[in-house]
Write a protein that holds these residues in place. Structure first.
Motif, PDB file in Angstrom:
ATOM      1  N   TYR A   1       0.828  -1.200   0.000  1.00 23.19           N
ATOM      2  CA  TYR A   1       0.000   0.000   0.000  1.00 23.19           C
ATOM      3  C   TYR A   1       0.868   1.258   0.000  1.00 23.19           C
ATOM      4  N   GLY A   2       0.448   2.204  -0.790  1.00 16.55           N
ATOM      5  CA  GLY A   2       1.181   3.468  -0.842  1.00 16.55           C
ATOM      6  C   GLY A   2       2.373   3.469  -1.758  1.00 16.55           C
TER       7      GLY A   2
ATOM      8  N   GLN B   1       2.379   2.760  -4.892  1.00 15.11           N
ATOM      9  CA  GLN B   1       1.908   3.174  -6.209  1.00 15.11           C
ATOM     10  C   GLN B   1       2.131   2.129  -7.294  1.00 15.11           C
TER      11      GLN B   1
ATOM     12  N   ILE C   1       9.563   3.010   2.008  1.00 11.49           N
ATOM     13  CA  ILE C   1       8.848   3.775   3.037  1.00 11.49           C
ATOM     14  C   ILE C   1       8.712   5.235   2.602  1.00 11.49           C
TER      15      ILE C   1
ATOM     16  N   VAL D   1       8.229   6.448  -0.345  1.00 13.81           N
ATOM     17  CA  VAL D   1       7.115   6.612  -1.290  1.00 13.81           C
ATOM     18  C   VAL D   1       5.787   6.594  -0.547  1.00 13.81           C
ATOM     19  N   ARG D   2       5.666   5.647   0.374  1.00  8.82           N
ATOM     20  CA  ARG D   2       4.430   5.538   1.154  1.00  8.82           C
ATOM     21  C   ARG D   2       4.162   6.823   1.932  1.00  8.82           C
ATOM     22  N   ASN D   3       5.210   7.442   2.469  1.00  7.22           N
ATOM     23  CA  ASN D   3       5.026   8.579   3.370  1.00  7.22           C
ATOM     24  C   ASN D   3       5.046   9.944   2.684  1.00  7.22           C
ATOM     25  N   CYS D   4       5.338  10.006   1.387  1.00  7.20           N
ATOM     26  CA  CYS D   4       5.375  11.312   0.703  1.00  7.20           C
ATOM     27  C   CYS D   4       3.954  11.858   0.547  1.00  7.20           C
ATOM     28  N   PRO D   5       3.676  13.056   1.066  1.00  8.07           N
ATOM     29  CA  PRO D   5       2.292  13.544   1.047  1.00  8.07           C
ATOM     30  C   PRO D   5       1.805  14.069  -0.300  1.00  8.07           C
ATOM     31  N   THR D   6       2.716  14.292  -1.248  1.00  2.00           N
ATOM     32  CA  THR D   6       2.282  14.871  -2.527  1.00  2.00           C
ATOM     33  C   THR D   6       2.576  13.956  -3.721  1.00  2.00           C
ATOM     34  N   GLN D   7       2.921  12.717  -3.445  1.00  2.00           N
ATOM     35  CA  GLN D   7       3.279  11.753  -4.496  1.00  2.00           C
ATOM     36  C   GLN D   7       4.447  12.256  -5.340  1.00  2.00           C
TER      37      GLN D   7
ATOM     38  N   THR E   1       9.754  14.820   4.554  1.00  2.63           N
ATOM     39  CA  THR E   1       9.174  13.620   5.166  1.00  2.63           C
ATOM     40  C   THR E   1       9.894  12.365   4.685  1.00  2.63           C
TER      41      THR E   1
ATOM     42  N   ALA F   1      11.818   9.414   6.600  1.00  2.94           N
ATOM     43  CA  ALA F   1      11.327   8.042   6.453  1.00  2.94           C
ATOM     44  C   ALA F   1      12.402   7.072   5.994  1.00  2.94           C
ATOM     45  N   CYS F   2      13.346   7.543   5.186  1.00  8.22           N
ATOM     46  CA  CYS F   2      14.334   6.632   4.585  1.00  8.22           C
ATOM     47  C   CYS F   2      15.287   6.087   5.648  1.00  8.22           C
TER      48      CYS F   2
END
Lengths: 301, 292
Positions: free
Chosen positions: B17-18, B20, B94, B96-102, B124, B128-129
């Protein structure tokens, strides 16, 4: 054979002081708002006189937040991307936070409007929504760093509870100080009663005890946890972040106020106002070690 | 550091999930670019670092790839070991999942990429990385056409790979330590190495399923707590000097052994000082857009 690291690239802690101040402000705002809701939402009538002051304090503190958050961005004017449907990313904790930070002030404004209009029914309905949003907004500040498995110090389910408890006590502390100042400028019959201040200080004391318990749980987790968790506590918190962790949070923010509030000093003005001030300041220590301490070890990897 | 399983089974692709794009390791008919780094062949010449810097004009003080150096053992029974580092292009990233603007996304063929025009510079993804593979670009660059104040990272040189070339770091590696290719293609050298050799990856316990594999990895240099505890005094001072003199765009640096609260305050003053600069930069950009 022992291995010594002789060269590695240098990395920065990506989030810093502006984020710590933001966490503190949102927490104190949520804590103040809970007090405001005591009278209008939970029906404790003796808290109604302070509801308006508490709401306004919560709103004022939240007004500073966008300045910190937006100007901390590399591209401040792109903050709008956080709200655009084509950009919004549902799995990112920051996306949830954006919705909460937007909706919480709106609900507070509407709630305050009904409080000023003395409309009990609508103040209660909107107040319930606002209190859920207030708690969620501060819950989010806990999880935004918790949901990074690589940050061992932050990756604990206790995070939202630590934040919410800190919010509750710092909000009450700040509220007591603001009410004290307000009392200096209002007519005697309009002043907030001393008994109410004492009662609020007692709620603060219960919060401090719970906060101590949470810190103890966190301590146990790190002591019996992985090498990274142990190192995060033993080296980062107890050495690099000793001042914000031990002095500011534990001693100034929790221990001295607890002593003040469990001894006969709790009935004195110096005891209540002193504890309120120390708690409000001390909780900021937790925000420092949480944000910057959590990123510290990894900046050497 | 545990030995990584071969990681070519789709069953290994965890929690997508997240991300993409679903994980493509071991999916027939899909390409999945990976890198194997044979640490037995790395001589620590830093050619890969220089090639990467030259390929992208990576600013001073930040790296898309770098080489860690460690001394193992005690004289006379000691030897120097190296470990090149770069983005792991995780199957479950992680960041990619946590980036708020894709702004960061995962390409179907395994590249984890960054879209500068979407990035708001919230960092972010840097938080996360787990591998420190991301960096924040400074406000001033020698080439005005290059992006500033957004997050950047290794791209596995997708622009070269799409033209049939290998990444710049692989091309420049004098020892042939870096091997790049499609791990899903059984005929590729990478796939053969993955099938044959004993491999390790960084932080396998996080379940990110990295696509950078190491042959001959030393657990001590790969272990984060060990890294932190066993730095030379010179390394510590180097870190401190760097952080002490950093008046940059990230405001979280604390210098070991100095007053923490002083640095907290200094970070705040740096932040406040940055506001007018950012504001006037934005006004200038708007003027250019509207009146140019």
């Amino acid at each position: 054979m022992e291995t010594i690291i002789t060269y590695n690239a240098v990395h920065h802690a990506a989030w810093g002081t502006p984020i710590t101040v933001y966490f503190w402000l949102v927490g104190a705002s949520a804590g103040s708002f809970v007090l405001s809701a005591f009278g209008w939402v939970f029906g404790i009538k003796r808290y109604k006189p302070l509801a308006l002051t508490a709401s306004i304090l919560a709103i004022v503190m939240l007004m500073i937040v966008p300045v910190l958050l937006i100007w901390d961005l590399g591209k401040p004017f792109r903050f709008i991307y956080l709200m655009l449907p084509g950009y919004w990313h549902g799995t990112a904790p920051m996306s949830w936070g954006t919705l909460l930070i937007l909706s919480y002030p709106i609900s507070m404004f509407v709630y305050t409007y009904f409080v000023i209009k003395n409309d009990q029914k609508w103040a209660k309905i909107v107040g319930i929504i606002a209190i859920v949003l207030a708690l969620s907004t501060h819950w989010y500040t806990g999880v935004v760093m918790e949901l990074n498995p690589g940050r061992y110090l932050n990756h604990t389910p206790l995070a939202p509870l630590l934040f919410l408890t800190g919010a509750f006590i710092s909000g009450i502390g700040l509220m007591i100080l603001v009410l004290w100042i307000q009392n200096q400028f209002t007519r005697p019959e309009k002043r907030i009663k001393w008994e109410l201040m004492e009662e609020m200080a007692q709620y603060m004391m219960y919060g401090i005890v719970f906060d101590f318990f949470l810190l103890f749980l966190d301590f146990m987790q790190t002591q019996y946890g992985t090498a990274s968790e142990y190192l995060a506590h033993g080296t980062v918190l107890m050495e690099i972040f000793f001042t914000p962790y031990i002095w500011l949070e534990v001693v100034i923010g929790l221990l001295i106020p607890l002593i003040l509030l469990v001894t006969p000093l709790k009935h004195t003005r110096i005891g209540v106002y002193g504890a309120a001030f120390l708690v409000a300041v001390g909780v900021y220590g937790m925000r420092i070690w949480w944000v910057m301490g959590g990123q510290y070890i990894q900046s050497f990897y | 550091m545990t030995t990584e399983s071969k990681q070519t089974s789709p069953a290994h692709a965890l929690r997508e999930y997240g991300s993409q794009t679903p994980g493509t390791k071991g999916i027939p008919g899909k390409r999945r670019y990976s890198m194997v780094i044979d640490l037995r062949k790395c001589i620590g010449c830093m050619s890969c670092v220089v090639a990467c810097k030259a390929e992208y004009g990576v600013p001073l003080g930040v790296w898309r790839t770098w080489v860690m150096v460690a001394d193992k053992g005690r004289y006379p029974n000691s030897r120097r070991i190296f470990m090149p580092r770069l983005c792991n292009h995780c199957d479950y990233p992680i960041c990619v999942r946590n980036c708020p603007t894709q702004a960061t996304f995962k390409h179907e063929e395994g590249f984890v990429l960054q879209r500068y025009n979407r990035c708001i510079g919230c960092r972010t993804c840097v938080v996360a990385c787990p591998y420190n593979a991301r960096h924040f670009l400074p406000a001033k660059r020698t080439n005005n056409n290059l992006p500033v104040l957004v997050v950047d990272k290794c791209t596995f040189c997708i622009h070269r790979v799409k033209k049939g070339l290998v990444p710049a770091c692989v091309q420049a590696c004098v020892g042939g330590a870096r091997i790049f290719g499609d791990v899903n293609d059984p005929k590729s050298e990478v796939a053969k190495l993955v099938a044959r050799e004993k491999l390790t990856v960084l932080k396998p316990e996080l379940g990110t399923s990295p696509s950078v594999y190491y042959i001959g990895g030393d657990w001590e240099i790969m272990d984060e707590p060990h890294n932190y505890k066993h730095r030379t005094a010179q390394q510590k001072e180097e870190f401190n000097t760097y952080k002490r003199n950093h008046h940059g765009d990230a405001f979280g640096d604390i210098v070991e052994g100095e007053n923490t609260m002083y640095h907290v305050g200094k970070n705040m003053s740096d932040f406040l000082a940055s506001i007018p600069h950012k504001f006037f930069d934005v006004v200038a950009a708007l003027k250019k857009l509207l009146f140019a």
